[in-house]
Design an enzyme around this catalytic site. Structure first.
Site, short mmCIF file in Angstrom:
data_model
loop_
_atom_site.label_atom_id
_atom_site.label_comp_id
_atom_site.label_asym_id
_atom_site.label_seq_id
_atom_site.Cartn_x
_atom_site.Cartn_y
_atom_site.Cartn_z
N SER A 1 0.72 -1.30 0.04
CA SER A 1 0.00 -0.03 -0.21
C SER A 1 0.77 1.44 0.04
O SER A 1 0.51 2.17 -0.77
CB SER A 1 -1.13 -0.04 1.10
N GLU B 1 4.53 1.76 10.94
CA GLU B 1 4.89 0.20 10.92
C GLU B 1 5.69 0.20 12.17
O GLU B 1 6.76 0.61 12.58
CB GLU B 1 5.98 0.07 9.55
N ASP C 1 -5.19 -1.37 7.89
CA ASP C 1 -4.97 -2.69 7.42
C ASP C 1 -4.08 -3.62 8.51
O ASP C 1 -2.80 -3.88 8.17
CB ASP C 1 -4.41 -2.61 6.08
N1 SAM Z 1 -0.94 -2.21 4.48
C1 SAM Z 1 0.15 -3.08 3.76
C2 SAM Z 1 -0.18 -3.17 2.36
O1 SAM Z 1 -1.16 -3.33 1.87
O2 SAM Z 1 0.92 -3.28 1.72
C3 SAM Z 1 0.19 -4.15 4.64
C4 SAM Z 1 0.12 -4.43 5.97
S1 SAM Z 1 0.26 -5.61 7.09
C5 SAM Z 1 -1.28 -6.55 6.73
C6 SAM Z 1 0.06 -5.19 8.70
C7 SAM Z 1 1.34 -4.82 9.24
O3 SAM Z 1 0.96 -4.13 10.56
C8 SAM Z 1 2.52 -5.65 9.70
O4 SAM Z 1 3.57 -5.10 9.12
C9 SAM Z 1 2.43 -5.42 11.22
O5 SAM Z 1 3.93 -5.41 11.49
C10 SAM Z 1 2.10 -4.01 11.31
N2 SAM Z 1 1.58 -3.75 12.71
C11 SAM Z 1 0.93 -4.38 13.49
N3 SAM Z 1 0.62 -3.56 14.65
C12 SAM Z 1 0.79 -2.44 14.36
C13 SAM Z 1 0.39 -1.10 14.83
N4 SAM Z 1 -0.43 -1.19 16.15
N5 SAM Z 1 0.79 -0.10 14.28
C14 SAM Z 1 1.58 0.02 13.10
N6 SAM Z 1 1.95 -1.31 12.44
C15 SAM Z 1 1.55 -2.42 13.03
#
Ligand code: SAM
Length: 292
Positions: A103, A121, A170
């Site tokens: 994204s 992240e 996400d």
């Molecule tokens: N949005 C990305 C895309 O579409 O390419 C994919 C994101 S992936 C589903 C979720 C990410 O959120 C992971 O890399 C994880 O390490 C991170 N994450 C988990 N909890 C989080 C938080 N509270 N704040 C920020 N990042 C977080």
């Protein structure tokens, strides 16, 4: 710390849905000159190798983006799906698809000079990879990588300076509390900035919190008097009836508050094609509903 790594899942059917919606939404928002702020609360690493260890191990892209790009995939595709494929192709040279944009890179590629994107992240490895990938863009002040909790820290950016924003939320939903945090974040964000566009991805799995989330988000949007759009894509039965097939996510959904008015028509064309082309068994389906 979390064990979820998006590299295993990059380019899967859930990314097809999420990133098609992201592109269609941004294309609409970028028609106005005023600066747009994009807040990507869970950014991931930004770029993924589809021929690397993670993606090869899971093979999820093979049943996602790679199916759509395979020679012989039907044409014409719905414009929103075609725009998504063109976006992924733009990150690859020649016929093979080795790189998948997450994204942050999809959004950044569409943004104009006046727009800004904040990427949150928390995973140290992915945050490092993201910062390294973003540095190569030499995008200066346009892109900020924040190793912070996206649920909490978007607060300081709402409302944005030009009062135009897209929030993409996400999470990995690795922790059960993520479902409630999505709801809390939205409730708070709508108070700070009621006219923002909010796009939430969620998995459709046999878990009460996952089942409840879209219902709760509808209630939240209705109480706030805001229009919403809910799109789901199912590629196979949720029951593991075929033990020979590897388990994996059967379905996912996108829930938007204040969606662009053009999105519903775009998805009415694109969703049936996604369900048809990404079907893993006869249970593939889609749902598109809107409320105002
Ligand atoms: N949005 C990305 C895309 O579409 O390419 C994919 C994101 S992936 C589903 C979720 C990410 O959120 C992971 O890399 C994880 O390490 C991170 N994450 C988990 N909890 C989080 C938080 N509270 N704040 C920020 N990042 C977080």
């Amino acid at each position: 710390m979390f064990s979820y790594r998006h590299a295993f899942h990059a380019g899967n059917h859930a990314d097809v849905l999420k990133h098609t919606v992201l592109i269609a939404t941004l294309q609409h928002l970028l028609q106005k000159d005023a600066a747009l702020t994009v807040l990507d609360t869970h950014a991931g690493a930004g770029l993924y190798r589809l021929d690397g260890d993670y993606a090869s191990t899971s093979g999820e892209a093979a049943d996602g983006i790679l199916r759509l790009l395979a020679p012989g995939a039907p044409t014409p595709l719905a414009p929103a799906l075609q725009d998504y494929l063109d976006m992924v192709r733009a990150f690859n040279q020649g016929a093979s698809t080795r790189v998948y944009p997450g994204s942050p890179f999809i959004a950044q590629r569409l943004l104009r000079e006046q727009d800004r994107i904040k990427l949150f992240e928390l995973h140290p490895t992915d945050a490092r990879a993201l910062a390294g990938n973003i540095a190569q863009l030499e995008a200066g002040r346009q892109v900020a990588v924040l190793v912070e909790d996206g649920f909490e820290c978007i607060k300081k950016f709402l409302p944005p300076p030009a009062r135009r924003a897209l929030v993409l939320c996400d999470p990995s939903y690795e922790i059960k509390s993520d479902y409630a945090r999505v709801q809390d974040m939205l409730q708070d964000a709508l108070k700070r900035f009621a006219t923002g566009v909010y796009a939430i991805w969620y998995p459709i799995i046999a878990r009460p919190e996952a089942h409840e989330l879209p219902r709760r988000l509808k209630t939240l949007a209705n109480k706030a008097g805001k229009p919403w759009l809910h799109a789901t894509l199912t590629v196979k039965s949720g029951k593991q009836a075929q033990p020979e097939r590897r388990p994996g996510l059967p379905a996912s959904g996108m829930f938007l508050i204040n969606p662009p008015f053009t999105l519903e028509a775009a998805l009415r064309q694109a969703l049936p094609q996604m369900a048809q082309l990404l079907a893993q068994d006869r249970h593939s389906s889609h749902v598109l509903e809107v409320g105002s």
